[in-house]
Design an enzyme around this catalytic site. Structure first.
Site, PDB file in Angstrom:
ATOM      1  N   SER A   1      55.065  22.977  16.613  1.00 52.97           N
ATOM      2  CA  SER A   1      55.988  22.236  17.463  1.00 52.97           C
ATOM      3  C   SER A   1      57.169  23.106  17.867  1.00 52.97           C
ATOM      4  O   SER A   1      58.298  22.633  17.938  1.00 52.97           O
ATOM      5  CB  SER A   1      56.481  20.989  16.733  1.00 52.97           C
ATOM      6  N   CYS A   2      56.921  24.404  18.126  1.00 58.56           N
ATOM      7  CA  CYS A   2      58.007  25.304  18.515  1.00 58.56           C
ATOM      8  C   CYS A   2      58.650  24.785  19.797  1.00 58.56           C
ATOM      9  O   CYS A   2      57.969  24.379  20.732  1.00 58.56           O
ATOM     10  CB  CYS A   2      57.477  26.719  18.713  1.00 58.56           C
TER      11      CYS A   2
ATOM     12  N   CYS B   1      53.398  23.640  22.354  1.00 58.22           N
ATOM     13  CA  CYS B   1      53.174  24.563  21.240  1.00 58.22           C
ATOM     14  C   CYS B   1      51.851  24.103  20.661  1.00 58.22           C
ATOM     15  O   CYS B   1      51.773  23.028  20.064  1.00 58.22           O
ATOM     16  CB  CYS B   1      54.273  24.496  20.180  1.00 58.22           C
TER      17      CYS B   1
HETATM   18 FE    FE Z   1      55.097  25.922  16.894  1.00 60.11          FE
END
Ligand code: FE
Length: 207
Positions: free
Chosen positions: A112-113, A108
């Protein structure tokens, strides 16, 4: 317990939201409305119980059930929900199949997906500036540092997760696993292999 998204597409990084969350958490603890134990338990659940064991079960099922694998690649979210895994940070999960000639890895770039229902909480390195930038700029060098030397002939695809779509890699089933059932196979599957920074190692021969 949010990732810092306020909904919609990638927002700018939000140090304010993070600070605010921290402040609220401290207040709730101070007022006795929330215990640090409760928070720790929830974090532990995402780290240990929820993932990446759930993802490993999904992978093992796909390796042993061709029809399931087809559903998984066609509609990851639904196929994963069939096994009872869904919830926060898992609205739409797309599963990418690794093969001898194609290697997928996930990043990501903006925050921080990560697909929580199958992988739990992201590791620290996944959230680091270095990984987020270098995974796109020099992915082969990054993989090398993870101990994965991809042959030049292998096509490398880097996928950028976001708050709408989160990616998970279906790693290749290793050699020498023909006799293994789904439970035994799931035990081989690592978190890193489902992010695409490692392959699943063949089982070590038992004496
Ligand atoms: Fe993200």
């Amino acid at each position: 317990m949010s990732e810092g998204h306020s909904g919609g597409h990638h927002p700018e990084p939000q140090p304010y939201a993070a600070l605010r969350t921290k402040a609220i958490e401290s207040l709730l603890i101070e007022k006795g409305l929330l215990s640090t134990d409760a928070i720790d338990a929830r974090v532990r659940a995402y780290e240990q119980d929820i993932g990446p064991l759930n993802g490993a079960k999904v992978v093992a099922r796909a390796w042993t059930d061709a029809a399931y694998k087809e559903r998984l690649l066609d509609d990851g979210t639904s196929a994963i929900a069939e096994l009872g895994f869904f919830g926060a940070q898992g609205a739409e999960i797309v599963v990418l199949e690794n093969a001898p000639a194609v290697h997928n890895m996930v990043v990501c770039t903006l925050c921080s997906c990560y697909p929580w229902p199958v992988l739990g909480l992201p590791p620290r390195w996944y959230k680091s500036d270095a990984y987020r930038a270098r995974a796109v700029i020099e992915p082969r060098a990054v993989l090398q540092e993870f101990g994965l030397a991809l042959d030049e002939s292998v096509e490398l695809r880097v996928w950028d997760s976001n708050s709408d779509i989160r990616y998970m890699v279906l790693p290749e089933r290793p050699e020498g696993t023909d006799d293994m059932d789904a439970d035994a196979l799931a035990a081989l599957v690592t978190r890193d292999s489902m992010i695409g920074v490692a392959k699943v190692a063949a089982p070590s021969p038992t004496a």
